[in-house]
Write a protein that holds these residues in place. Structure first.
Motif, short mmCIF file in Angstrom:
data_model
loop_
_atom_site.label_atom_id
_atom_site.label_comp_id
_atom_site.label_asym_id
_atom_site.label_seq_id
_atom_site.Cartn_x
_atom_site.Cartn_y
_atom_site.Cartn_z
N ASP A 15 39.03 53.85 55.14
CA ASP A 15 39.55 53.24 53.93
C ASP A 15 38.49 53.04 52.86
O ASP A 15 38.80 52.55 51.76
N GLY A 39 36.26 57.60 52.31
CA GLY A 39 36.88 57.69 53.63
C GLY A 39 37.88 58.82 53.73
O GLY A 39 38.27 59.46 52.75
N PRO A 84 42.11 56.78 50.50
CA PRO A 84 41.46 55.60 51.08
C PRO A 84 41.93 54.34 50.34
O PRO A 84 42.13 54.36 49.13
#
Length: 203
Positions: free
Chosen positions: A47, A51, A56
């Protein structure tokens, strides 16, 4: 440069160094002109800004701020291409509602080293109080004084703050479920981003 490699090497010997989260991206650090420092890495690395989740979570609140600032970025690659890098002051997820000072002090040298990887910075944005505190620790250790006065962020919005010829913008946190609900902070953060974009576009 694969940023994860020098940062991982830097924290060797730290307690729980294996828990530190660094973005696994390859980036030309010489092209970055602005760094946006957020509070803390998310519980799930997927996240984070870079990511693997699509999108994310951190980008779902960050990109709307750029849109409001007039830059219709659709991905983190668009931000990198514009010379903007995003990171977090604290490299491990928080376990309390607030970041304890001892944790922040532990991560400040890592953040300072990370900032030093970018030789052509013109702007550093401090997105929230944790980022502001972390950067003030860096500045005080190097110069003997803080870079950002200890007053409310909104009272600093008309001040031009500099650190070693780098423009400093104390602003508001750009991640978390509530950020886009607080309309006044959204407006101010977007305004700060707009000023940052103007500076890097002039170069």
């Amino acid at each position: 440069m694969k940023l994860k490699e020098p940062l991982s090497a830097f924290v060797q010997g730290y307690d729980a160094a294996e828990s530190f989260q660094f973005s696994d991206i390859d980036i030309d650090t010489s092209l970055i002109q602005a760094i946006m420092i957020n509070e803390v890495v998310p519980g799930n690395p997927a996240d984070d800004f870079y990511g693997r989740n699509s999108p994310p979570a951190y980008l779902t609140t960050t990109l709307p701020l750029f849109h409001k600032a007039g830059f219709q970025a659709s991905s983190v690659d668009d931000l990198i291409a514009a010379g903007i890098y995003m990171t977090n002051a604290v490299k491990i997820p928080k376990t309390e509602s607030a970041i304890p000072r001892d944790i922040l002090e532990k991560h400040v040298p890592v953040l300072e080293y990370e900032i030093g990887l970018f030789p052509n910075l013109k702007v550093i944005m401090l997105m929230g109080d944790v980022a502001k505190k972390a950067f003030n620790m860096i500045a005080k250790a190097r110069t003997g004084k803080t870079a950002v006065p200890s007053i409310s962020t909104y009272k600093l919005r008309n001040s031009e703050l500099y650190y070693e010829n780098i423009r400093i913008f104390p602003s508001y946190i750009m991640t978390g479920g509530n950020i886009l609900i607080e309309k006044s902070k959204v407006e101010m953060a977007a305004g700060d981003i707009q000023k940052m974009l103007e500076i890097i576009r002039q170069s």
